[in-house]
Design a protein around this motif. Structure first.
Motif, PDB file in Angstrom:
ATOM      1  N   GLY A 207       0.781  -1.236   0.000  1.00  0.00           N
ATOM      2  CA  GLY A 207       0.000   0.000   0.000  1.00  0.00           C
ATOM      3  C   GLY A 207       0.809   1.280   0.000  1.00  0.00           C
ATOM      4  O   GLY A 207       0.237   2.372   0.047  1.00  0.00           O
ATOM      5  N   ILE A 208       2.124   1.201  -0.082  1.00  0.00           N
ATOM      6  CA  ILE A 208       2.984   2.383  -0.092  1.00  0.00           C
ATOM      7  C   ILE A 208       3.225   2.804  -1.538  1.00  0.00           C
ATOM      8  O   ILE A 208       3.658   2.002  -2.365  1.00  0.00           O
ATOM      9  CB  ILE A 208       4.317   2.098   0.627  1.00  0.00           C
ATOM     10  CG1 ILE A 208       4.050   1.782   2.103  1.00  0.00           C
ATOM     11  CG2 ILE A 208       5.275   3.277   0.497  1.00  0.00           C
ATOM     12  CD1 ILE A 208       5.265   1.276   2.859  1.00  0.00           C
ATOM     13  N   LYS A 209       2.937   4.061  -1.847  1.00  0.00           N
ATOM     14  CA  LYS A 209       3.020   4.553  -3.220  1.00  0.00           C
ATOM     15  C   LYS A 209       4.437   5.071  -3.494  1.00  0.00           C
ATOM     16  O   LYS A 209       4.888   6.027  -2.855  1.00  0.00           O
ATOM     17  CB  LYS A 209       1.981   5.656  -3.463  1.00  0.00           C
ATOM     18  CG  LYS A 209       1.561   5.807  -4.916  1.00  0.00           C
ATOM     19  CD  LYS A 209       0.369   6.739  -5.050  1.00  0.00           C
ATOM     20  CE  LYS A 209      -0.953   6.131  -4.623  1.00  0.00           C
ATOM     21  NZ  LYS A 209      -1.428   5.089  -5.562  1.00  0.00           N
ATOM     22  N   ILE A 210       5.112   4.466  -4.484  1.00  0.00           N
ATOM     23  CA  ILE A 210       6.525   4.726  -4.737  1.00  0.00           C
ATOM     24  C   ILE A 210       6.745   5.174  -6.176  1.00  0.00           C
ATOM     25  O   ILE A 210       6.325   4.511  -7.120  1.00  0.00           O
ATOM     26  CB  ILE A 210       7.366   3.458  -4.474  1.00  0.00           C
ATOM     27  CG1 ILE A 210       7.256   3.043  -3.003  1.00  0.00           C
ATOM     28  CG2 ILE A 210       8.832   3.689  -4.842  1.00  0.00           C
ATOM     29  CD1 ILE A 210       7.881   1.693  -2.700  1.00  0.00           C
ATOM     30  N   PHE A 211       7.448   6.298  -6.324  1.00  0.00           N
ATOM     31  CA  PHE A 211       7.903   6.742  -7.638  1.00  0.00           C
ATOM     32  C   PHE A 211       9.406   6.529  -7.708  1.00  0.00           C
ATOM     33  O   PHE A 211      10.175   7.160  -6.995  1.00  0.00           O
ATOM     34  CB  PHE A 211       7.564   8.212  -7.874  1.00  0.00           C
ATOM     35  CG  PHE A 211       8.076   8.743  -9.197  1.00  0.00           C
ATOM     36  CD1 PHE A 211       7.777   8.085 -10.381  1.00  0.00           C
ATOM     37  CD2 PHE A 211       8.845   9.892  -9.263  1.00  0.00           C
ATOM     38  CE1 PHE A 211       8.236   8.565 -11.604  1.00  0.00           C
ATOM     39  CE2 PHE A 211       9.311  10.382 -10.469  1.00  0.00           C
ATOM     40  CZ  PHE A 211       9.001   9.724 -11.653  1.00  0.00           C
TER      41      PHE A 211
ATOM     42  N   ALA B  11       3.544   8.169 -15.807  1.00  0.00           N
ATOM     43  CA  ALA B  11       3.930   7.750 -14.462  1.00  0.00           C
ATOM     44  C   ALA B  11       2.859   8.138 -13.447  1.00  0.00           C
ATOM     45  O   ALA B  11       2.497   7.356 -12.561  1.00  0.00           O
ATOM     46  CB  ALA B  11       5.269   8.378 -14.077  1.00  0.00           C
ATOM     47  N   ALA B  12       2.330   9.357 -13.580  1.00  0.00           N
ATOM     48  CA  ALA B  12       1.272   9.808 -12.671  1.00  0.00           C
ATOM     49  C   ALA B  12       0.024   8.947 -12.829  1.00  0.00           C
ATOM     50  O   ALA B  12      -0.640   8.586 -11.838  1.00  0.00           O
ATOM     51  CB  ALA B  12       0.941  11.269 -12.946  1.00  0.00           C
ATOM     52  N   LEU B  13      -0.296   8.583 -14.062  1.00  0.00           N
ATOM     53  CA  LEU B  13      -1.472   7.743 -14.315  1.00  0.00           C
ATOM     54  C   LEU B  13      -1.289   6.367 -13.685  1.00  0.00           C
ATOM     55  O   LEU B  13      -2.224   5.828 -13.061  1.00  0.00           O
ATOM     56  CB  LEU B  13      -1.695   7.609 -15.825  1.00  0.00           C
ATOM     57  CG  LEU B  13      -2.906   6.794 -16.269  1.00  0.00           C
ATOM     58  CD1 LEU B  13      -4.205   7.417 -15.750  1.00  0.00           C
ATOM     59  CD2 LEU B  13      -2.951   6.692 -17.797  1.00  0.00           C
TER      60      LEU B  13
ATOM     61  N   LYS C  98      -1.826   6.549 -10.058  1.00  0.00           N
ATOM     62  CA  LYS C  98      -3.237   6.664  -9.682  1.00  0.00           C
ATOM     63  C   LYS C  98      -3.875   5.282  -9.610  1.00  0.00           C
ATOM     64  O   LYS C  98      -4.692   4.998  -8.731  1.00  0.00           O
ATOM     65  CB  LYS C  98      -4.005   7.515 -10.698  1.00  0.00           C
ATOM     66  CG  LYS C  98      -3.688   8.997 -10.658  1.00  0.00           C
ATOM     67  CD  LYS C  98      -4.477   9.711 -11.747  1.00  0.00           C
ATOM     68  CE  LYS C  98      -4.095  11.167 -11.848  1.00  0.00           C
ATOM     69  NZ  LYS C  98      -4.793  11.847 -12.963  1.00  0.00           N
ATOM     70  N   LYS C  99      -3.474   4.419 -10.541  1.00  0.00           N
ATOM     71  CA  LYS C  99      -4.054   3.086 -10.611  1.00  0.00           C
ATOM     72  C   LYS C  99      -3.381   2.103  -9.657  1.00  0.00           C
ATOM     73  O   LYS C  99      -4.001   1.116  -9.247  1.00  0.00           O
ATOM     74  CB  LYS C  99      -3.942   2.557 -12.046  1.00  0.00           C
ATOM     75  CG  LYS C  99      -4.716   3.372 -13.073  1.00  0.00           C
ATOM     76  CD  LYS C  99      -4.518   2.800 -14.471  1.00  0.00           C
ATOM     77  CE  LYS C  99      -5.303   3.573 -15.512  1.00  0.00           C
ATOM     78  NZ  LYS C  99      -5.080   3.026 -16.879  1.00  0.00           N
TER      79      LYS C  99
END
Length: 334
Positions: free
Chosen positions: A111-115, A147-149, A152-153
């Motif tokens: 659940g951790i959002k990583i870029f 990358a942003a899209l 989001k998903k």
């Protein structure tokens, strides 16, 4: 009389000699970097500029000004999701497989959002993130908008530097011409294009530790940490103690984490068989180094994010995240 090139003033400031030269101010660095990014610099000037900075070592204000300029040139999408963690990946691996990637994927699955962003090919005989992603069947992002899209998903996206700033990639590729790494290797790690509150940083040479933290402070970064990782990537060297330096809401402190892997389990990987990554994820391959590198890296990230109160707490949570992964499917594989 020939008119002086506008960029010459910046070379003069940093290259006038040991007594008269000085680092660029943040504003001067911003102006110089803006010219570089817009191809308003002669190639000879660029080479001189990069090599002077490399020999002298970059200054935090120079780094902040350079990052300001890069951010100012970015074409960011309008609707960027909230990112938990910015993860630079620019060094490549030569002695161990990129287990940091499995650590990031396990965190994303929890659940951790990583870029993650990085570069490849600038140093021979190294294994880079894009190669590991291809082996795992995970597609790279094609732009900041893509990358942003994806973020989001889902909770993971990797974007290469040439898609973030083609000019920076061109400069990084000059290593084969100049024979040495350029300051872009330092500055690119600090871009944090999506303004994540937490940034992981890693160094190979201790001299760069303070530069990263001081620059992050100037940039107003909320939470960051920097440590010496395996091969210069954000990966815990579990057979050695690690000193982690933090910047949390302007406060600086450090922690010494003890080694937790026997040295005999940390020998260099002479095969570098990338196909092992899937086997490690599935549990078929449980080499002690791989598991320690993965859980140790997750632990550092959790501590940075404020999700763990201590080294021991971070390791316990990291082991749980790794144990709870869906072993039959690599996240985001297509």
């Amino acid at each position: 009389m020939q008119q002086e090139h506008p960029f010459a003033q910046y070379i003069r400031i940093i290259g006038k000699g040991p007594r008269l030269s000085r680092p660029l101010t943040r504003e001067e660095s911003f102006q110089a970097a803006t010219m570089v990014l817009n191809h308003k610099v002669d190639p000879i000037q660029l080479g001189a500029f990069l090599c002077i900075l490399r020999v002298r070592t970059e200054d935090p204000e120079e780094g902040a000004g350079f990052v300001d300029a890069v951010r100012n040139e970015l074409s960011l999408p309008n609707d960027i999701p909230a990112i938990d963690l910015d993860w630079p990946s620019y060094a490549g691996k030569a002695r161990q497989l990129p287990y940091y990637l499995l650590a990031a994927l396990a965190m994303a699955a929890s659940g951790i959002k990583i870029f993650m962003h990085g570069a490849s090919g600038h140093t021979a005989n190294r294994l880079y993130t894009d190669q590991a992603l291809a082996e795992l069947g995970i597609a790279q992002s094609t732009s900041l908008e893509d990358a942003a899209l994806r973020l989001k998903k889902g909770n993971f996206s990797y974007l290469s530097l040439d898609k973030i700033s083609p000019v920076l990639q061109e400069i990084m590729d000059l290593k084969s011409t100049l024979g040495v790494r350029t300051p872009v290797n330092t500055f690119a790690r600090m871009i944090n294009a999506f303004n994540a509150p937490c940034v992981l940083q890693c160094i190979t040479h201790s001299a760069y530790r303070d530069i990263h933290r001081d620059c992050a402070d100037l940039l107003g970064q909320k939470r960051m940490c920097v440590f010496k990782g395996e091969g210069g990537e954000i990966e815990r060297r579990a057979a050695k103690p690690v000193n982690i330096q933090y910047l949390i809401d302007g406060e600086r402190f450090e922690e010494e984490w003890p080694a937790f892997l026997a040295p005999e389990n940390a020998a260099h990987d002479t095969d570098m068989d990338i196909t092992r990554l899937k086997k490690v994820w599935s549990g078929e391959d449980c080499h002690p180094y791989a598991i320690a590198a993965i859980t140790g890296t997750i632990a550092i990230a959790l501590r940075l994010m404020g999700r763990a109160t201590s080294c021991d707490d971070a390791h316990e949570q990291a082991e749980t995240i790794w144990a709870n992964r869906q072993m039959d499917t690599v996240p985001y594989a297509e």
